[in-house]
Scaffold this motif. Sequence first.
Motif, PDB file in Angstrom:
ATOM      1  N   ASP A 132       0.685  -1.323  -0.273  1.00 22.59           N
ATOM      2  CA  ASP A 132      -0.065   0.252  -0.250  1.00 22.59           C
ATOM      3  C   ASP A 132       1.179   1.353   0.136  1.00 22.59           C
ATOM      4  O   ASP A 132       0.167   2.285  -0.344  1.00 22.59           O
ATOM      5  CB  ASP A 132      -0.938   0.322   1.639  1.00 22.59           C
ATOM      6  CG  ASP A 132       0.271  -0.039   2.899  1.00 22.59           C
ATOM      7  OD1 ASP A 132       0.953   0.263   2.771  1.00 22.59           O
ATOM      8  OD2 ASP A 132      -1.164  -0.572   3.531  1.00 22.59           O
ATOM      9  N   HIS A 133       2.319   1.320   0.378  1.00 25.10           N
ATOM     10  CA  HIS A 133       3.581   2.327   0.130  1.00 25.10           C
ATOM     11  C   HIS A 133       2.318   3.180   1.504  1.00 25.10           C
ATOM     12  O   HIS A 133       2.886   4.039   1.071  1.00 25.10           O
ATOM     13  CB  HIS A 133       2.879   2.848  -1.419  1.00 25.10           C
ATOM     14  CG  HIS A 133       3.065   2.094  -3.002  1.00 25.10           C
ATOM     15  ND1 HIS A 133       5.042   0.760  -2.171  1.00 25.10           N
ATOM     16  CD2 HIS A 133       3.373   1.061  -3.389  1.00 25.10           C
ATOM     17  CE1 HIS A 133       4.846   0.525  -3.279  1.00 25.10           C
ATOM     18  NE2 HIS A 133       4.251   0.082  -3.980  1.00 25.10           N
ATOM     19  N   VAL A 134       2.155   3.269   2.156  1.00 31.01           N
ATOM     20  CA  VAL A 134       1.835   3.955   3.075  1.00 31.01           C
ATOM     21  C   VAL A 134       2.260   3.775   4.447  1.00 31.01           C
ATOM     22  O   VAL A 134       2.835   2.577   4.987  1.00 31.01           O
ATOM     23  CB  VAL A 134       0.240   3.714   3.483  1.00 31.01           C
ATOM     24  CG1 VAL A 134      -0.334   5.224   4.726  1.00 31.01           C
ATOM     25  CG2 VAL A 134       0.002   4.150   1.983  1.00 31.01           C
ATOM     26  N   PRO A 135       3.345   5.070   5.163  1.00 35.13           N
ATOM     27  CA  PRO A 135       3.829   3.906   6.330  1.00 35.13           C
ATOM     28  C   PRO A 135       3.145   3.986   7.829  1.00 35.13           C
ATOM     29  O   PRO A 135       1.936   3.433   7.684  1.00 35.13           O
ATOM     30  CB  PRO A 135       4.433   5.392   6.678  1.00 35.13           C
ATOM     31  CG  PRO A 135       4.282   6.346   6.095  1.00 35.13           C
ATOM     32  CD  PRO A 135       2.986   5.925   5.016  1.00 35.13           C
ATOM     33  N   HIS A 136       3.462   2.585   8.528  1.00 34.67           N
ATOM     34  CA  HIS A 136       1.935   2.177   9.290  1.00 34.67           C
ATOM     35  C   HIS A 136       3.091   3.144  11.222  1.00 34.67           C
ATOM     36  O   HIS A 136       2.713   2.879  11.978  1.00 34.67           O
ATOM     37  CB  HIS A 136       2.662   0.327   9.905  1.00 34.67           C
ATOM     38  CG  HIS A 136       2.322   0.412   8.195  1.00 34.67           C
ATOM     39  ND1 HIS A 136       0.707  -0.033   7.933  1.00 34.67           N
ATOM     40  CD2 HIS A 136       2.241  -0.451   7.123  1.00 34.67           C
ATOM     41  CE1 HIS A 136       0.565  -0.879   6.666  1.00 34.67           C
ATOM     42  NE2 HIS A 136       1.879  -0.846   6.733  1.00 34.67           N
ATOM     43  N   HIS A 137       3.454   3.749  10.493  1.00 40.55           N
ATOM     44  CA  HIS A 137       3.800   4.535  11.355  1.00 40.55           C
ATOM     45  C   HIS A 137       3.652   6.106  11.771  1.00 40.55           C
ATOM     46  O   HIS A 137       2.920   6.766  10.705  1.00 40.55           O
ATOM     47  CB  HIS A 137       5.343   4.864  11.397  1.00 40.55           C
ATOM     48  CG  HIS A 137       6.468   5.028  11.074  1.00 40.55           C
ATOM     49  ND1 HIS A 137       6.433   6.584  10.810  1.00 40.55           N
ATOM     50  CD2 HIS A 137       6.722   4.955   9.790  1.00 40.55           C
ATOM     51  CE1 HIS A 137       6.781   7.038   9.639  1.00 40.55           C
ATOM     52  NE2 HIS A 137       7.431   5.829   9.456  1.00 40.55           N
ATOM     53  N   GLY A 138       3.054   7.412  13.138  1.00 40.79           N
ATOM     54  CA  GLY A 138       1.993   8.529  13.228  1.00 40.79           C
ATOM     55  C   GLY A 138       3.422   9.717  12.766  1.00 40.79           C
ATOM     56  O   GLY A 138       4.775   8.916  12.517  1.00 40.79           O
TER      57      GLY A 138
END
Length: 142
Positions: A132-138
């Motif tokens: 998904d190329h979205v980082p999983h950290h805030g």
Amino acid sequence: MASRLTVIFYILLCLEAGVFLTLLPWWQPWGMGDWGDNFFLVMVAQKTGIVGLQRAVASGWVRGAVTGLGLLNLAMAFWEIFHFGETVRRLQGADAAPATGADAAAAPPKGHDPLPTANADVLDAPSAPPTDHVPHHGRRDL
């Protein structure tokens, strides 16, 4: 006819380039200056600040290298002259229509692909999960 003209023009180009590259470093035709006293060479040497460029181009090593390129062009031209018919046939074969009749028996089957390609039905390895190329950290605002 187009393939013959293509080969003839290629031979003429190789002959012309070969003659000029072979002779011009050593011969001053039509009142032209020496190979190392070329106006454009002097201008480039002055603009770039490379003062040794003119001496390097005028050296026998560079003249010999340019003459060697000319001889290679002449060799290619003579090879093309001696193999004119073969070259024309190969060019015509690249532009020829698909084989019919007796020639079709020697041709590979219609569905046969001589080059391996990626096919959706046959895979060598399991496919990777989609990303998904979205980082999983805030996000950290400072």
